[in-house]
Structures are given as structure tokens and as C-alpha cells.
Write a protein that holds these residues in place. Structure first.
Motif, PDB file in Angstrom:
ATOM      1  N   UNK A   1       0.846  -1.196   0.000  1.00 11.67           N
ATOM      2  CA  UNK A   1       0.000   0.000   0.000  1.00 11.67           C
ATOM      3  C   UNK A   1       0.882   1.247   0.000  1.00 11.67           C
ATOM      4  N   UNK A   2       0.755   2.052  -1.027  1.00 11.62           N
ATOM      5  CA  UNK A   2       1.570   3.251  -1.177  1.00 11.62           C
ATOM      6  C   UNK A   2       0.886   4.446  -0.532  1.00 11.62           C
ATOM      7  N   UNK A   3       1.614   5.123   0.351  1.00 11.74           N
ATOM      8  CA  UNK A   3       1.123   6.318   1.024  1.00 11.74           C
ATOM      9  C   UNK A   3       2.150   7.428   0.842  1.00 11.74           C
ATOM     10  N   UNK A   4       1.675   8.638   0.534  1.00 13.64           N
ATOM     11  CA  UNK A   4       2.568   9.775   0.315  1.00 13.64           C
ATOM     12  C   UNK A   4       2.051  11.004   1.040  1.00 13.64           C
ATOM     13  N   UNK A   5       2.988  11.914   1.346  1.00 13.81           N
ATOM     14  CA  UNK A   5       2.605  13.215   1.877  1.00 13.81           C
ATOM     15  C   UNK A   5       3.600  14.245   1.353  1.00 13.81           C
ATOM     16  N   UNK A   6       3.092  15.423   1.001  1.00 16.09           N
ATOM     17  CA  UNK A   6       3.926  16.518   0.494  1.00 16.09           C
ATOM     18  C   UNK A   6       4.041  17.601   1.556  1.00 16.09           C
ATOM     19  N   UNK A   7       5.241  18.192   1.656  1.00 16.50           N
ATOM     20  CA  UNK A   7       5.493  19.257   2.620  1.00 16.50           C
ATOM     21  C   UNK A   7       5.842  20.540   1.881  1.00 16.50           C
ATOM     22  N   UNK A   8       5.196  21.638   2.253  1.00 24.27           N
ATOM     23  CA  UNK A   8       5.447  22.942   1.656  1.00 24.27           C
ATOM     24  C   UNK A   8       5.528  23.995   2.754  1.00 24.27           C
ATOM     25  N   UNK A   9       5.852  25.218   2.332  1.00 24.56           N
ATOM     26  CA  UNK A   9       5.893  26.351   3.256  1.00 24.56           C
ATOM     27  C   UNK A   9       4.649  27.221   3.142  1.00 24.56           C
ATOM     28  N   UNK A  10       3.565  26.641   2.691  1.00 21.34           N
ATOM     29  CA  UNK A  10       2.304  27.372   2.699  1.00 21.34           C
ATOM     30  C   UNK A  10       2.040  27.850   4.131  1.00 21.34           C
ATOM     31  N   UNK A  11       1.734  29.142   4.319  1.00 21.33           N
ATOM     32  CA  UNK A  11       1.574  29.682   5.679  1.00 21.33           C
ATOM     33  C   UNK A  11       0.581  28.930   6.549  1.00 21.33           C
ATOM     34  N   UNK A  12      -0.375  28.235   5.943  1.00 21.04           N
ATOM     35  CA  UNK A  12      -1.351  27.498   6.746  1.00 21.04           C
ATOM     36  C   UNK A  12      -0.689  26.387   7.550  1.00 21.04           C
ATOM     37  N   UNK A  13       0.542  25.991   7.157  1.00 18.36           N
ATOM     38  CA  UNK A  13       1.233  24.894   7.821  1.00 18.36           C
ATOM     39  C   UNK A  13       2.198  25.372   8.907  1.00 18.36           C
ATOM     40  N   UNK A  14       2.268  26.670   9.173  1.00 19.38           N
ATOM     41  CA  UNK A  14       3.186  27.155  10.199  1.00 19.38           C
ATOM     42  C   UNK A  14       2.710  26.713  11.591  1.00 19.38           C
ATOM     43  N   UNK A  15       3.627  26.156  12.377  1.00 20.20           N
ATOM     44  CA  UNK A  15       3.321  25.700  13.730  1.00 20.20           C
ATOM     45  C   UNK A  15       4.344  26.292  14.692  1.00 20.20           C
ATOM     46  N   UNK A  16       4.137  26.066  15.970  1.00 18.33           N
ATOM     47  CA  UNK A  16       5.077  26.515  16.989  1.00 18.33           C
ATOM     48  C   UNK A  16       5.489  25.299  17.809  1.00 18.33           C
ATOM     49  N   UNK A  17       6.727  24.843  17.630  1.00 16.32           N
ATOM     50  CA  UNK A  17       7.247  23.687  18.349  1.00 16.32           C
ATOM     51  C   UNK A  17       7.995  24.096  19.613  1.00 16.32           C
ATOM     52  N   UNK A  18       8.063  25.397  19.894  1.00 17.49           N
ATOM     53  CA  UNK A  18       8.905  25.876  20.986  1.00 17.49           C
ATOM     54  C   UNK A  18       8.151  26.285  22.239  1.00 17.49           C
ATOM     55  N   UNK A  19       6.871  26.472  22.117  1.00 19.07           N
ATOM     56  CA  UNK A  19       6.147  26.921  23.310  1.00 19.07           C
ATOM     57  C   UNK A  19       4.660  26.641  23.141  1.00 19.07           C
ATOM     58  N   UNK A  20       3.980  26.610  24.274  1.00 18.74           N
ATOM     59  CA  UNK A  20       2.534  26.454  24.268  1.00 18.74           C
ATOM     60  C   UNK A  20       1.969  27.137  25.494  1.00 18.74           C
ATOM     61  N   UNK A  21       0.729  27.546  25.423  1.00 26.38           N
ATOM     62  CA  UNK A  21       0.081  28.144  26.588  1.00 26.38           C
ATOM     63  C   UNK A  21      -0.557  27.079  27.465  1.00 26.38           C
ATOM     64  N   UNK A  22      -0.589  25.804  27.016  1.00 23.42           N
ATOM     65  CA  UNK A  22      -1.148  24.752  27.878  1.00 23.42           C
ATOM     66  C   UNK A  22      -0.273  24.602  29.125  1.00 23.42           C
TER      67      UNK A  22
END
Length: 265
Positions: free
Chosen positions: A115-136
Motif C-alpha cells: 500500500x503506497x502512502x505519500x505526503x507533500x510538505x510545503x511552506x504554505x503559511x497554513x502549515x506554520x506551527x510553533x514547536x517551541x512553546x505552548x500556553x497549555x
């Protein structure tokens, strides 16, 4: 009309199993789906593209070597795992791309059980995340509250004899958040095989970090080149069950060579 209602209810209760919504758990034989989690920005302007995966099996942990069934385009080997632990593994690794990456993309392909599965990664702004901090567990008025643990493994590379065990010594510091009843929840560490030809047994595989230190051992079923990954969670990240967040846990890796083995898997 009352009698008709009873008939409808009776029919609904007697529908064949195939017509009902049934969620099956597959222990083995299912695909592994690569996941693009999003990207964050480094101080030098380069970008981290974060990836994880969903192993749809509940017991099987497939080993898919780098090659025609586990590759990036472009790049082939981008540091992705070759051993896939069960179920959802989030932000498992990152691919660093230059600041002029622009509208380019990279694609991760996995082929498991045909079973072939693929995913593409881009710099579309909708994909911006924050891995350095959280308010939780922190303070929503202070964006730097509750940051990930800082983790060190010594040594980061080891060579051992085939019958020996590797000692995994980890030191970690944290900001003391989140807290429960005025006290830090505390850090937890979980070990897993990331790459390698054989089975790895950890003792312990998961435990709390006490006084900033943790010591575990790893034993190997066969010689070869291994990469082991530790996930240190401060009590607000994935190990704590907060799957909607990208913080606050830290991945750290160690390379183990068990003498008499072949190349990296």
C-alpha cells in the motif's frame, strides 16, 4: 402510526452486521501513513519541516529500510525512521530546508504491505506551527511560558560487543511547567527503536525523570547499526495525551553500533 414506528425500530435493530458502523482493529497487515505536521522557522531563516506517521496496525511495527519503499523526493534519505512504532507518532523528525526554499516541496513515500502512502510538505503559511512553546499549563499572556525540555544524551554514539547492553544516560532540564496543585508535573522519558536491523529491548522503556537524570539499558537481538530515539515530555505533550499540540516534548537520538553488523538500516 405507532405500530409502524415499532416496525421501523425493529428493522433497525436487526440490520446485518455489514450495514452497521463497525470500527475494526487490525493487529497486522495495514499501511503506515506519513504525516506532514507543519513547519517552524530557525533563527538563521532556514525552516524545519516536521513529519510524523500513523501506523494503522495495533501490534505490528514494520521495518522499512531506506530505498524504494521508504524515500523522499528529492533527497532519498532525509533522516526518516525505518522502524515504525504502533499508531500515531507525532513530530517524529524534522527535515531542515534553506531559507530560499520558497514554493518548493518535498514528498515522503512509504510502501507497506503493498500500500503506497505519500505526503507533500510545503511552506504554505497554513502549515506554520510553533514547536517551541505552548500556553497549555502556562500563561496565555506570556508566550514564552511552558517551553520544551532541554535534553542531553551522553555519549551520543556507542560501540558495543554483540552480547553487551548499551547504557543510555540522559540529563534533562525544564522550566517547571505545567504545574498541578502548585507543583511541576515532571518529565517523562520514553525510548524506542528508530532505525536498525533487529529487535531492541529497553529497560525501562518508559519512566519518570528524577532529579534531571534517567538511566536505561538497551539490548539488541542482532549486530548492526542502530538509531534509538528518546522522547522527553514535560507533562503537556504527546506522552501526556495532548495530541492536538506540537509542544512540549523533545526528541533526542543516540547511535549504537553492535559489532559484527551490516550497514545502517
Amino acid at each position: 402510526m405507532a405500530g409502524l414506528g415499532k416496525i421501523v425500530v425493529s428493522l433497525a435493530c436487526c440490520l446485518p452486521v455489514g450495514a452497521q458502523m463497525v470500527q475494526l482493529r487490525h493487529w497486522t497487515g495495514q499501511a503506515v501513513s506519513p504525516v506532514y505536521e507543519g513547519y517552524d522557522v530557525n533563527p538563521d531563516g532556514s525552516f524545519n519541516l516536521w513529519f510524523g506517521y500513523m501506523n494503522r496496525n495495533y501490534e505490528e511495527e514494520p521495518d522499512i529500510p531506506i530505498g524504494p519503499e521508504n524515500f523522499f523526493e528529492p533527497g532519498g534519505d532525509r533522516g526518516q525512521p525505518t522502524h515504525f512504532q504502533i499508531r500515531r507518532q507525532k513530530d517524529a523528525f524534522k527535515v531542515v530546508v534553506p531559507k530560499n526554499f520558497g514554493d518548493q516541496k518535498i514528498v515522503w513515500t512509504l510502501i507497506v504491505h503493498g500500500q503506497t502512502q505519500q505526503v507533500a510538505a510545503t511552506l504554505n503559511p497554513v502549515w506554520m506551527i510553533d514547536r517551541q512553546r505552548t500556553t497549555r499549563g502556562g500563561n496565555s499572556e506570556k508566550v514564552d511560558s511552558n517551553t520544551p525540555p532541554v535534553v542531553h544524551i551522553e555519549p551520543v554514539e556507542q560501540t558495543i560487543e554483540p552480547v553487551a547492553t548499551a547504557t543510555l544516560t540522559v540529563s534533562a532540564t525544564d522550566d517547571g511547567l505545567p504545574q498541578r496543585m502548585g507543583k511541576p508535573v515532571g518529565m517523562t522519558i520514553a525510548w524506542g527503536k528508530y532505525r536498525g536491523p533487529g529487535t531492541v529491548t529497553f529497560s525501562p522503556a518508559k519512566t519518570r525523570i528524577v532529579d534531571g537524570k534517567s538511566v536505561a539499558t538497551a539490548t539488541f537481538s542482532e549486530p548492526g547499526q542502530y538509531v534509538l530515539q528518546a522522547v522527553v515530555d514535560d507533562g503537556s505533550g504527546e506522552l501526556a495525551g495532548n495530541f492536538g499540540y506540537h509542544c512540549c516534548w523533545t526528541n533526542a537520538q543516540v547511535k549504537i553500533t553492535v559489532k559484527g553488523g551490516a550497514n545502517d538500516q
